[in-house]
Design an enzyme around this catalytic site. Structure first.
Site, PDB file in Angstrom:
ATOM      1  N   ASN A  42      16.626   3.279   9.772  1.00 23.73           N
ATOM      2  CA  ASN A  42      16.844   1.838   9.884  1.00 23.73           C
ATOM      3  C   ASN A  42      18.325   1.530   9.801  1.00 23.73           C
ATOM      4  O   ASN A  42      19.072   2.209   9.099  1.00 23.73           O
ATOM      5  CB  ASN A  42      16.093   1.107   8.762  1.00 23.73           C
TER       6      ASN A  42
ATOM      7  N   ASN B   5      -2.000  -9.564   7.496  1.00 19.70           N
ATOM      8  CA  ASN B   5      -1.976 -10.235   8.802  1.00 19.70           C
ATOM      9  C   ASN B   5      -3.327 -10.861   9.143  1.00 19.70           C
ATOM     10  O   ASN B   5      -3.457 -11.489  10.191  1.00 19.70           O
ATOM     11  CB  ASN B   5      -1.531  -9.264   9.911  1.00 19.70           C
TER      12      ASN B   5
ATOM     13  N   LEU C 269       6.556  -0.851  19.976  1.00 21.09           N
ATOM     14  CA  LEU C 269       5.703  -1.937  19.489  1.00 21.09           C
ATOM     15  C   LEU C 269       5.996  -3.269  20.177  1.00 21.09           C
ATOM     16  O   LEU C 269       5.185  -4.185  20.144  1.00 21.09           O
ATOM     17  CB  LEU C 269       5.851  -2.077  17.962  1.00 21.09           C
TER      18      LEU C 269
ATOM     19  N   LYS D 117       3.669 -13.149   6.035  1.00 18.40           N
ATOM     20  CA  LYS D 117       2.803 -11.986   5.768  1.00 18.40           C
ATOM     21  C   LYS D 117       2.835 -11.520   4.314  1.00 18.40           C
ATOM     22  O   LYS D 117       1.854 -10.987   3.820  1.00 18.40           O
ATOM     23  CB  LYS D 117       3.172 -10.825   6.701  1.00 18.40           C
TER      24      LYS D 117
ATOM     25  N   ASP E 264      -2.682  -4.502  11.344  1.00 20.45           N
ATOM     26  CA  ASP E 264      -1.573  -3.887  12.104  1.00 20.45           C
ATOM     27  C   ASP E 264      -1.620  -2.367  11.948  1.00 20.45           C
ATOM     28  O   ASP E 264      -1.205  -1.625  12.837  1.00 20.45           O
ATOM     29  CB  ASP E 264      -0.217  -4.403  11.597  1.00 20.45           C
TER      30      ASP E 264
ATOM     31  N   ALA F 101      12.524  -0.887   9.591  1.00 17.52           N
ATOM     32  CA  ALA F 101      11.942  -0.819   8.240  1.00 17.52           C
ATOM     33  C   ALA F 101      11.387  -2.181   7.817  1.00 17.52           C
ATOM     34  O   ALA F 101      11.297  -2.478   6.629  1.00 17.52           O
ATOM     35  CB  ALA F 101      12.994  -0.328   7.240  1.00 17.52           C
ATOM     36  N   GLY F 102      11.032  -3.004   8.814  1.00 18.21           N
ATOM     37  CA  GLY F 102      10.435  -4.307   8.509  1.00 18.21           C
ATOM     38  C   GLY F 102       8.915  -4.183   8.413  1.00 18.21           C
ATOM     39  O   GLY F 102       8.376  -3.095   8.175  1.00 18.21           O
ATOM     40  N   GLY F 103       8.232  -5.313   8.616  1.00 18.39           N
ATOM     41  CA  GLY F 103       6.783  -5.349   8.459  1.00 18.39           C
ATOM     42  C   GLY F 103       6.056  -4.417   9.411  1.00 18.39           C
ATOM     43  O   GLY F 103       5.121  -3.703   9.014  1.00 18.39           O
TER      44      GLY F 103
HETATM   45  P1  NAP Z   1      11.162  -7.519  10.901  1.00 13.49           P
HETATM   46  O1  NAP Z   1      10.337  -7.428   9.662  1.00 13.49           O
HETATM   47  O2  NAP Z   1      12.109  -8.637  11.110  1.00 13.49           O
HETATM   48  O3  NAP Z   1      11.998  -6.118  11.006  1.00 13.49           O
HETATM   49  C1  NAP Z   1      12.894  -5.916  12.066  1.00 13.49           C
HETATM   50  C2  NAP Z   1      13.503  -4.514  11.953  1.00 13.49           C
HETATM   51  O4  NAP Z   1      14.314  -4.301  13.097  1.00 13.49           O
HETATM   52  C3  NAP Z   1      14.401  -4.329  10.722  1.00 13.49           C
HETATM   53  O5  NAP Z   1      14.216  -3.028  10.244  1.00 13.49           O
HETATM   54  C4  NAP Z   1      15.802  -4.525  11.305  1.00 13.49           C
HETATM   55  O6  NAP Z   1      16.797  -3.789  10.638  1.00 13.49           O
HETATM   56  C5  NAP Z   1      15.633  -3.966  12.695  1.00 13.49           C
HETATM   57  N1  NAP Z   1      16.595  -4.564  13.611  1.00 13.49           N
HETATM   58  C6  NAP Z   1      16.686  -5.870  13.976  1.00 13.49           C
HETATM   59  N2  NAP Z   1      17.712  -6.052  14.827  1.00 13.49           N
HETATM   60  C7  NAP Z   1      18.296  -4.833  14.995  1.00 13.49           C
HETATM   61  C8  NAP Z   1      19.404  -4.367  15.751  1.00 13.49           C
HETATM   62  N3  NAP Z   1      20.148  -5.210  16.499  1.00 13.49           N
HETATM   63  N4  NAP Z   1      19.722  -3.043  15.693  1.00 13.49           N
HETATM   64  C9  NAP Z   1      18.995  -2.187  14.924  1.00 13.49           C
HETATM   65  N5  NAP Z   1      17.933  -2.574  14.169  1.00 13.49           N
HETATM   66  C10 NAP Z   1      17.582  -3.876  14.218  1.00 13.49           C
HETATM   67  O7  NAP Z   1      10.228  -7.513  12.173  1.00 13.49           O
HETATM   68  P2  NAP Z   1       8.768  -6.844  12.335  1.00 13.49           P
HETATM   69  O8  NAP Z   1       7.724  -7.813  11.971  1.00 13.49           O
HETATM   70  O9  NAP Z   1       8.794  -5.524  11.659  1.00 13.49           O
HETATM   71  O10 NAP Z   1       8.684  -6.671  13.923  1.00 13.49           O
HETATM   72  C11 NAP Z   1       9.505  -5.743  14.620  1.00 13.49           C
HETATM   73  C12 NAP Z   1       9.128  -5.775  16.098  1.00 13.49           C
HETATM   74  O11 NAP Z   1       7.817  -5.202  16.235  1.00 13.49           O
HETATM   75  C13 NAP Z   1       8.978  -7.214  16.649  1.00 13.49           C
HETATM   76  O12 NAP Z   1      10.144  -7.610  17.301  1.00 13.49           O
HETATM   77  C14 NAP Z   1       7.817  -7.148  17.609  1.00 13.49           C
HETATM   78  O13 NAP Z   1       8.324  -7.025  18.922  1.00 13.49           O
HETATM   79  C15 NAP Z   1       7.104  -5.872  17.244  1.00 13.49           C
HETATM   80  N6  NAP Z   1       5.725  -6.150  16.773  1.00 13.49           N
HETATM   81  C16 NAP Z   1       4.707  -5.926  17.639  1.00 13.49           C
HETATM   82  C17 NAP Z   1       3.400  -6.140  17.252  1.00 13.49           C
HETATM   83  C18 NAP Z   1       2.282  -5.858  18.236  1.00 13.49           C
HETATM   84  O14 NAP Z   1       1.142  -6.276  18.001  1.00 13.49           O
HETATM   85  N7  NAP Z   1       2.570  -5.143  19.307  1.00 13.49           N
HETATM   86  C19 NAP Z   1       3.116  -6.602  15.958  1.00 13.49           C
HETATM   87  C20 NAP Z   1       4.182  -6.819  15.073  1.00 13.49           C
HETATM   88  C21 NAP Z   1       5.490  -6.605  15.509  1.00 13.49           C
HETATM   89  P3  NAP Z   1      17.565  -4.346   9.317  1.00 13.49           P
HETATM   90  O15 NAP Z   1      16.679  -4.010   8.156  1.00 13.49           O
HETATM   91  O16 NAP Z   1      18.850  -3.601   9.341  1.00 13.49           O
HETATM   92  O17 NAP Z   1      17.728  -5.830   9.536  1.00 13.49           O
END
Ligand code: NAP
Length: 269
Positions: free
Chosen positions: A148, A87, A211, A66, A102, A125-127
């Site tokens: 986060n 995206n 999400l 992304k 998104d 605090a990810g995407g």
């Molecule tokens: P990402 O960029 O990898 O970010 C993941 C986030 O979750 C980071 O802030 C991470 O914290 C935190 N995290 C991961 N494991 C953790 C744990 N064990 N305890 C506490 N915090 C944790 O992922 P993303 O793209 O943002 O996606 C996040 C979630 O959103 C996905 O898993 C997906 O299910 C959902 N999503 C849904 C849609 C939809 O269309 N519904 C679209 C996109 C994403 P750190 O910074 O500390 O690593």
């Protein structure tokens, strides 16, 4: 030859996007096909050359491309610029552009509920969290808090997008009226029994938007429902971001309720 569309990412897993967009093409009588293309990071530049030569008319982009794909495009839409991630890729005349739907995936379902957002708390605090903050800003949220696990990432997001970073450990005591889970806690597999919300902390009175959409009823949403909260599932985000992509590519609008029913069937729910 049908017009060519698809999704790139790695690993792609079982993406629902082909189900949604191929249904949309059929509904509109368009001669087009949407495929899933697993593309590894070192293959991205070569794949984008193929997009320009073939040409491929539209792309969905997911993890881990992304951000990296932005440098390979001719321009960005305002939401991609704000979030710092793409995206959706599309053509306008002879330019290959990127946008971020998104953001609409967050704002659309909340707007549909007619919510007036006061204080919102984004977990992660990810995407997805970046898109959530941008969506909340579009909705005119009064105060946006970001908690986060790694605090420095919450601070960077807050600085970039105009929010306030708060300690992960203090997330349950902030009195937010809207809580958005943008972590994978609750996702099918190793994380399914986990929740981003402490088990002993109340949720009552808050609207809870998870999400994660697989499973549809996450541990967080189940607890929120049990406490009488209004809940929003990640499927709503998926449908709204996907329908916005379809409209960018084709100029056609799809029925969100029919799309949701289709995806629920695909998820076996
Ligand atoms: P990402 O960029 O990898 O970010 C993941 C986030 O979750 C980071 O802030 C991470 O914290 C935190 N995290 C991961 N494991 C953790 C744990 N064990 N305890 C506490 N915090 C944790 O992922 P993303 O793209 O943002 O996606 C996040 C979630 O959103 C996905 O898993 C997906 O299910 C959902 N999503 C849904 C849609 C939809 O269309 N519904 C679209 C996109 C994403 P750190 O910074 O500390 O690593």
């Amino acid at each position: 030859m049908p017009d060519s569309y698809g999704i790139i990412g790695h690993p792609l897993g079982h993406s629902l996007s082909p189900v949604l967009h191929n249904w949309g093409f059929r509904e509109n009588g368009l001669d087009a096909v949407y495929e899933a293309w697993p593309v590894r990071p070192f293959e991205l530049a070569g794949f984008m050359d193929r997009v320009r030569r073939t040409p491929i008319l539209g792309l969905s982009v997911t993890i881990p491309h992304k951000r990296a794909v932005m440098a390979l495009l001719d321009g960005l839409g305002p939401r991609a610029e704000a979030v710092g991630a793409v995206n959706t890729i599309f053509w306008r005349r002879d330019e290959l552009l990127g946008e971020n739907t998104d953001v609409l995936g967050i704002a659309g379902p909340l707007r549909g509920l007619g919510l007036k957002v006061g204080t919102a708390l984004v977990l992660g605090a990810g995407g997805a969290a970046r898109a959530a903050v941008a969506g909340l800003r579009e909705l005119g949220a009064k105060r946006i808090l970001v908690a986060n696990r790694t605090r420095s990432r919450a601070e960077a997001l807050a600085r970039d997008l105009g929010a306030e970073a708060v300690d992960w450990e203090h997330r349950a005591g902030l009195g937010a009226g809207l809580i958005i889970n943008a972590t994978p806690l609750g996702l099918a597999g190793d994380m399914e029994n986990l929740s981003p919300w402490p088990d002993d902390a109340p949720l009552a009175g808050a609207v809870v938007f998870d999400l994660v959409y697989n499973p549809l009823r996450t541990r967080l949403l189940a607890r929120a429902e049990a406490q009488g909260c209004m809940t929003v599932s990640g499927l709503e985000m998926f449908v709204h971001q996907g329908l916005a992509q379809f409209e960018i590519w084709t100029g056609r609008r799809l029925d969100p309720d029919a799309a949701k029913a289709l995806l629920l069937r695909a998820l076996g729910g």
